[in-house]
Scaffold this motif. Sequence first.
Motif, PDB file in Angstrom:
ATOM      1  N   CYS A 135       0.849  -1.181   0.000  1.00 59.07           N
ATOM      2  CA  CYS A 135       0.000   0.000   0.000  1.00 59.07           C
ATOM      3  C   CYS A 135       0.895   1.243   0.000  1.00 59.07           C
ATOM      4  CB  CYS A 135      -0.913  -0.091   1.224  1.00 59.07           C
ATOM      5  SG  CYS A 135      -2.206   1.122   1.272  1.00 59.07           S
ATOM      6  N   HIS A 136       1.099   1.859   1.160  1.00 55.20           N
ATOM      7  CA  HIS A 136       1.872   3.104   1.193  1.00 55.20           C
ATOM      8  C   HIS A 136       3.292   2.905   1.711  1.00 55.20           C
ATOM      9  CE1 HIS A 136      -0.618   6.314  -0.356  1.00 55.20           C
ATOM     10  NE2 HIS A 136      -1.670   5.822   0.273  1.00 55.20           N
ATOM     11  N   GLY A 137       3.820   1.671   1.656  1.00 58.62           N
ATOM     12  CA  GLY A 137       5.226   1.459   2.026  1.00 58.62           C
ATOM     13  C   GLY A 137       6.134   2.456   1.303  1.00 58.62           C
ATOM     14  N   PRO A 138       5.968   2.620  -0.026  1.00 60.96           N
ATOM     15  CA  PRO A 138       6.814   3.572  -0.740  1.00 60.96           C
ATOM     16  C   PRO A 138       6.615   5.018  -0.289  1.00 60.96           C
ATOM     17  CG  PRO A 138       5.866   1.992  -2.272  1.00 60.96           C
ATOM     18  CD  PRO A 138       5.184   1.764  -0.952  1.00 60.96           C
ATOM     19  N   SER A 139       5.403   5.356   0.199  1.00 55.32           N
ATOM     20  CA  SER A 139       5.197   6.734   0.685  1.00 55.32           C
ATOM     21  C   SER A 139       6.024   6.962   1.943  1.00 55.32           C
ATOM     22  CB  SER A 139       3.718   6.981   1.017  1.00 55.32           C
ATOM     23  OG  SER A 139       2.920   6.597  -0.066  1.00 55.32           O
ATOM     24  N   VAL A 140       6.010   5.956   2.826  1.00 50.86           N
ATOM     25  CA  VAL A 140       6.796   6.067   4.055  1.00 50.86           C
ATOM     26  C   VAL A 140       8.278   6.184   3.699  1.00 50.86           C
ATOM     27  CG1 VAL A 140       7.425   4.911   6.211  1.00 50.86           C
ATOM     28  CG2 VAL A 140       5.054   4.812   5.401  1.00 50.86           C
ATOM     29  N   ALA A 141       8.749   5.311   2.795  1.00 45.03           N
ATOM     30  CA  ALA A 141      10.172   5.318   2.436  1.00 45.03           C
ATOM     31  C   ALA A 141      10.546   6.599   1.689  1.00 45.03           C
ATOM     32  CB  ALA A 141      10.497   4.090   1.579  1.00 45.03           C
ATOM     33  N   GLY A 142       9.730   7.006   0.721  1.00 46.45           N
ATOM     34  CA  GLY A 142      10.067   8.152  -0.128  1.00 46.45           C
ATOM     35  C   GLY A 142      10.017   9.466   0.641  1.00 46.45           C
ATOM     36  N   LEU A 143       8.959   9.654   1.425  1.00 50.86           N
ATOM     37  CA  LEU A 143       8.832  10.925   2.155  1.00 50.86           C
ATOM     38  C   LEU A 143       9.794  10.984   3.340  1.00 50.86           C
ATOM     39  CD1 LEU A 143       4.984  11.645   2.007  1.00 50.86           C
ATOM     40  CD2 LEU A 143       6.785  12.395   0.450  1.00 50.86           C
ATOM     41  N   ALA A 144      10.161   9.818   3.891  1.00 54.51           N
ATOM     42  CA  ALA A 144      11.171   9.826   4.952  1.00 54.51           C
ATOM     43  C   ALA A 144      12.496  10.337   4.381  1.00 54.51           C
ATOM     44  CB  ALA A 144      11.338   8.439   5.556  1.00 54.51           C
ATOM     45  N   GLN A 145      12.822   9.945   3.140  1.00 48.37           N
ATOM     46  CA  GLN A 145      14.074  10.411   2.531  1.00 48.37           C
ATOM     47  C   GLN A 145      14.051  11.910   2.251  1.00 48.37           C
ATOM     48  OE1 GLN A 145      15.832   8.158  -0.796  1.00 48.37           O
ATOM     49  NE2 GLN A 145      14.536   6.440  -0.194  1.00 48.37           N
ATOM     50  N   THR A 146      12.928  12.400   1.704  1.00 45.31           N
ATOM     51  CA  THR A 146      12.897  13.791   1.251  1.00 45.31           C
ATOM     52  C   THR A 146      12.535  14.771   2.370  1.00 45.31           C
ATOM     53  OG1 THR A 146      10.636  13.366   0.549  1.00 45.31           O
ATOM     54  CG2 THR A 146      12.315  13.291  -1.145  1.00 45.31           C
ATOM     55  N   PHE A 147      11.516  14.401   3.170  1.00 41.00           N
ATOM     56  CA  PHE A 147      11.027  15.312   4.218  1.00 41.00           C
ATOM     57  C   PHE A 147      11.420  14.859   5.625  1.00 41.00           C
ATOM     58  CE2 PHE A 147       6.897  16.141   1.528  1.00 41.00           C
ATOM     59  CZ  PHE A 147       7.643  16.816   0.591  1.00 41.00           C
ATOM     60  N   GLY A 148      11.869  13.619   5.760  1.00 39.83           N
ATOM     61  CA  GLY A 148      12.199  13.084   7.081  1.00 39.83           C
ATOM     62  C   GLY A 148      11.013  12.468   7.797  1.00 39.83           C
ATOM     63  N   SER A 149       9.827  12.453   7.176  1.00 40.81           N
ATOM     64  CA  SER A 149       8.658  11.851   7.821  1.00 40.81           C
ATOM     65  C   SER A 149       7.651  11.437   6.762  1.00 40.81           C
ATOM     66  CB  SER A 149       8.014  12.851   8.784  1.00 40.81           C
ATOM     67  OG  SER A 149       6.707  12.425   9.121  1.00 40.81           O
ATOM     68  N   GLY A 150       7.136  10.227   6.902  1.00 46.87           N
ATOM     69  CA  GLY A 150       6.374   9.650   5.802  1.00 46.87           C
ATOM     70  C   GLY A 150       4.870   9.652   5.953  1.00 46.87           C
ATOM     71  N   ALA A 151       4.267  10.772   6.302  1.00 50.00           N
ATOM     72  CA  ALA A 151       2.809  10.787   6.431  1.00 50.00           C
ATOM     73  C   ALA A 151       2.239  11.969   5.656  1.00 50.00           C
ATOM     74  CB  ALA A 151       2.417  10.890   7.901  1.00 50.00           C
ATOM     75  N   MET A 152       0.895  12.024   5.575  1.00 44.91           N
ATOM     76  CA  MET A 152       0.227  13.170   4.958  1.00 44.91           C
ATOM     77  C   MET A 152       0.747  14.453   5.598  1.00 44.91           C
ATOM     78  SD  MET A 152      -3.891  12.633   4.494  1.00 44.91           S
ATOM     79  CE  MET A 152      -4.537  14.211   3.950  1.00 44.91           C
ATOM     80  N   THR A 153       1.182  15.426   4.793  1.00 47.24           N
ATOM     81  CA  THR A 153       1.734  16.635   5.405  1.00 47.24           C
ATOM     82  C   THR A 153       0.639  17.555   5.923  1.00 47.24           C
ATOM     83  OG1 THR A 153       1.755  17.794   3.291  1.00 47.24           O
ATOM     84  CG2 THR A 153       3.770  16.622   3.895  1.00 47.24           C
ATOM     85  N   ASN A 154      -0.552  17.498   5.317  1.00 49.05           N
ATOM     86  CA  ASN A 154      -1.627  18.409   5.724  1.00 49.05           C
ATOM     87  C   ASN A 154      -2.845  17.606   6.176  1.00 49.05           C
ATOM     88  OD1 ASN A 154       0.278  19.949   4.135  1.00 49.05           O
ATOM     89  ND2 ASN A 154      -1.232  21.589   4.134  1.00 49.05           N
ATOM     90  N   SER A 155      -3.847  18.301   6.672  1.00 50.53           N
ATOM     91  CA  SER A 155      -5.029  17.576   7.148  1.00 50.53           C
ATOM     92  C   SER A 155      -6.087  17.544   6.047  1.00 50.53           C
ATOM     93  CB  SER A 155      -5.592  18.252   8.393  1.00 50.53           C
ATOM     94  OG  SER A 155      -6.219  19.465   8.031  1.00 50.53           O
ATOM     95  N   ILE A 156      -7.128  16.767   6.269  1.00 46.80           N
ATOM     96  CA  ILE A 156      -8.172  16.623   5.254  1.00 46.80           C
ATOM     97  C   ILE A 156      -8.962  17.928   5.102  1.00 46.80           C
ATOM     98  CG2 ILE A 156     -10.318  15.415   4.696  1.00 46.80           C
ATOM     99  CD1 ILE A 156      -9.084  12.922   6.083  1.00 46.80           C
ATOM    100  N   ILE A 157      -9.327  18.521   6.232  1.00 46.40           N
ATOM    101  CA  ILE A 157     -10.120  19.743   6.177  1.00 46.40           C
ATOM    102  C   ILE A 157      -9.350  20.830   5.424  1.00 46.40           C
ATOM    103  CG2 ILE A 157     -11.160  21.580   7.605  1.00 46.40           C
ATOM    104  CD1 ILE A 157     -11.566  19.357   9.756  1.00 46.40           C
ATOM    105  N   ASP A 158      -8.019  20.800   5.604  1.00 39.93           N
ATOM    106  CA  ASP A 158      -7.140  21.798   4.994  1.00 39.93           C
ATOM    107  C   ASP A 158      -7.180  21.765   3.459  1.00 39.93           C
ATOM    108  OD1 ASP A 158      -4.743  23.648   5.318  1.00 39.93           O
ATOM    109  OD2 ASP A 158      -3.953  22.051   4.042  1.00 39.93           O
ATOM    110  N   ILE A 159      -7.570  20.624   2.886  1.00 39.38           N
ATOM    111  CA  ILE A 159      -7.619  20.521   1.417  1.00 39.38           C
ATOM    112  C   ILE A 159      -8.529  21.607   0.836  1.00 39.38           C
ATOM    113  CG2 ILE A 159      -8.381  19.022  -0.505  1.00 39.38           C
ATOM    114  CD1 ILE A 159      -7.473  16.633   1.251  1.00 39.38           C
ATOM    115  N   GLU A 160      -9.522  21.972   1.612  1.00 33.40           N
ATOM    116  CA  GLU A 160     -10.459  23.018   1.157  1.00 33.40           C
ATOM    117  C   GLU A 160      -9.783  24.353   0.916  1.00 33.40           C
ATOM    118  OE1 GLU A 160     -14.157  24.070   3.111  1.00 33.40           O
ATOM    119  OE2 GLU A 160     -14.448  21.945   3.526  1.00 33.40           O
ATOM    120  N   GLU A 161      -8.624  24.570   1.559  1.00 33.54           N
ATOM    121  CA  GLU A 161      -7.919  25.851   1.427  1.00 33.54           C
ATOM    122  C   GLU A 161      -7.110  25.947   0.133  1.00 33.54           C
ATOM    123  OE1 GLU A 161      -8.631  28.069   3.744  1.00 33.54           O
ATOM    124  OE2 GLU A 161      -9.854  26.425   4.574  1.00 33.54           O
ATOM    125  N   ALA A 162      -6.977  24.838  -0.589  1.00 33.37           N
ATOM    126  CA  ALA A 162      -6.095  24.825  -1.762  1.00 33.37           C
ATOM    127  C   ALA A 162      -6.673  25.658  -2.898  1.00 33.37           C
ATOM    128  CB  ALA A 162      -5.885  23.387  -2.226  1.00 33.37           C
TER     129      ALA A 162
END
Length: 681
Positions: A135-162
């Motif tokens: 599933c999101h194994g690559p998200s954990v690995a990829g974002l850990a490399q680039t950002f240092g943490s592998g989870a959604m950076t923003n919240s769901i409600i916040d998507i409305e602000e885009a």
Amino acid sequence: MNIEYVPNTCPYCGCGCGMNIISVNGEIEGVEPWKRHPMNEGKLCPKGNFAYQFVSRDDRLKTPLIKENGEFREASWDEALDLIASKLKEYREEDPDLLAFLASARCTNEENYSLQKFARAVIGTQNIDHCARLCHGPSVAGLAQTFGSGAMTNSIIDIEEASCIFIIGSNTAEQHPLIWRRVLRAKSKGAKLIVADPRITPTAKQADIYLPFKPGTDIPLLNAMMNVIIEEGLEDKDFIEKRTKGFEELKEVVKKYKPEDVEELTLTPADKIREAARVYAEADSAAILFAMGITQHITGTDNVISTANLAMLTGNIGKPGAGVNPLRGQNNVQGACDMGALPAFYPGYQKVIDEEATEKMTCAWGCSDLKCTPGLTVVEMMNAAEKGELKAMYIMGENPMVSDPDIQHVKESLESLEFLVVQDIFMTETAELADVVLPAAAWAEKDGTYTSTERRVQYIRKAVEAPGDAREDWDIICDLAKRMGAEGFDFNSPAEIFEEIREVTPQYAGMNPERLSKPEGLHWPCPDESHPGTPILHTEQFATPDGLGIFFPIEHKDPAEVPDEEYPFILTTGRVLFHYHTGSMTRRSETLDRELPTGFVEINDEDASELGIRSGDMVKVRTRRGEIEITARVTPDIMKGVLFIPFHFAECAANMLTSSSELDPAAKMPELKVSAASIEK
Ligand SMILES: Nc1nc2c(c(=O)[nH]1)N[C@H]1C(S)=C(S)[C@@H](COP(=O)(O)OP(=O)(O)OC[C@H]3O[C@@H](n4cnc5c(=O)[nH]c(N)nc54)[C@H](O)[C@@H]3O)O[C@H]1N2
Ligand SMILES: Nc1nc2c(c(=O)[nH]1)N[C@H]1C(S)=C(S)[C@@H](COP(=O)(O)OP(=O)(O)OC[C@H]3O[C@@H](n4cnc5c(=O)[nH]c(N)nc54)[C@H](O)[C@@H]3O)O[C@H]1N2
Ligand code: SF4
Ligand SMILES: [Mo]
């Protein structure tokens, strides 16, 4: 008549919708959306609305079962657990690594914590994993490399602000319906929606800019967008300068990916790529949402890194309405990962290879002899079982006989084990192969916490009794541990387990029952009891050692299989709105089952007419692994040369066709989204 409303969290997807369970005289009779819940505000999707139906099914597992001469017979808990304890002791004495455990993104944090602690502290193996691997194994690995943490950076409600939302490889409308609601709200406030997908999905149909492209060509597509952004000077120079490193290296590589040059590979019109790149880069705040279309490739980690590159290039990190957002799939897959149900991480992503972390955990758990080497992943477990390197497995709440790639191979692997335990709520295709089957209490029958895709930790609450002798997963594991003479499993409730979780998981340290019982729960990281929780990550600094985000230039690589004369199509697999994974729950829900009783293969209308295939025809789909018979669904909404099969249906199982032979090097993900295939009437 005694009617009760018990506040709860949906047991299906990672949106984490709040709902009330309605029980009448102790029987589950329905659910009602929770109006004050900040995420879903009184709305549910069809799966959520009918989530009560599977719970009261007659065919729930009600007593432990032991297989004798190929047949299951009923057994007492004492007999079943003593048998398991004695077998596990035997293998442990020979070599703890002969054993492996699968935890469950359907179970609570407390249950996953208990199982990984059991594997590590009682058995002494790091062989613990779960479906996040597929599933999101690559998200954990990829974002850990680039950002240092592998989870959604923003919240769901916040998507409305885009002001721009770029969705790539996610059919949000069908697979995360209550996140989709936020996307539509943003759109109604003027946000531009860009969708890249090989299929014109219900999500893509709402796009302002739709980018069709060939499965497996995400990297050239994303590189081409970055090529345009840099060429036209649309990058965020200030953000790049202050908050990142590696930009020059990225620039060198994306230079080679002009939209006009990648068009032949991706089949995306170059002018569309240019348009999308401009709209994304010029937006005040642009959010990227992605899911399995990005991750389920042998280049999954590289695909994820490419999305991170794009976001950093345009300064779209650490502010409202922006971010890189892997939409996590299962109700508690975020939590199962947080709890360390992963072979390379302890709770809170403390690394197994880190000697200090290993010492800390062995001290906390009062055990010794834990190796600092990561254990086996899901697919590696199956390969090891086939070779006889694993002798026993314990599977809690997973159904690999439908969900893992190359089912024929999975079957051979599970059959080569000397001893298999399956703990589930139904007799699944996997449980059929077990030596001992343990009946578990379902959602609605237990207390605990789930962590949704936006890192929101919230309660589930017991509303009704489990059927027959079924017991809660954590309770079964703790009983087994005590029968094996282990200490540290004297828990009387999930709440007691949560106290231990807080002690060893820094992100959860500030969460207590009083704070969690509010409808909004808490977003991790929440390091202490005065901390408000963290809906948006990386606002000032990234979680990397020096606080900088890192660009990694990525080159395109072909998928493991490309079409040839014998297998001229690309087969991709995925989901539909009304069903969930291996169907163990949704196919037992009469309302959902009625919507779609079996599987289908989507084929482009021009391809179909060349092959004389019409909608409703039975066709044979074949790959190098095997073949299935399945009903054709002819549509202009899928790209020419591509087939799509949902993987929910065991009788026409997509995973008879997928391959497990090549894996993403970092995340060990198989190529679930690309196989070379043929189709005939
Ligand atoms: N109804 C329902 N909802 C669910 C689930 C379910 O089973 N049913 N499962 C949950 C879980 S665990 C998960 S992980 C999520 C998954 O949610 P999604 O990832 O949204 O679902 P999928 O259908 O697997 O795939 C998403 C899209 O990827 C596209 N795709 C195919 N090949 C490629 C490619 O090469 N590149 C790109 N970029 N896209 C490609 C497909 O056409 C599809 O539209 O859904 C969660 N929600
Ligand atoms: N071809 C192909 N294959 C895929 C995918 C794909 O897109 N294409 N997607 C992959 C992804 S993203 C995922 S997440 C996996 C999902 O793969 P699985 O996790 O194997 O799928 P589920 O059907 O969700 O299995 C969960 C099991 O848990 C049981 N269960 C539910 N609640 C409880 C509980 O409280 N306790 C216990 N003990 N058991 C419980 C259910 O009955 C079910 O048998 O599939 C992967 N496989
Ligand atoms: S969107 Fe997900 S969490 Fe919400 S009701 Fe539907 S399946 Fe449940
Ligand atoms: Mo998933």
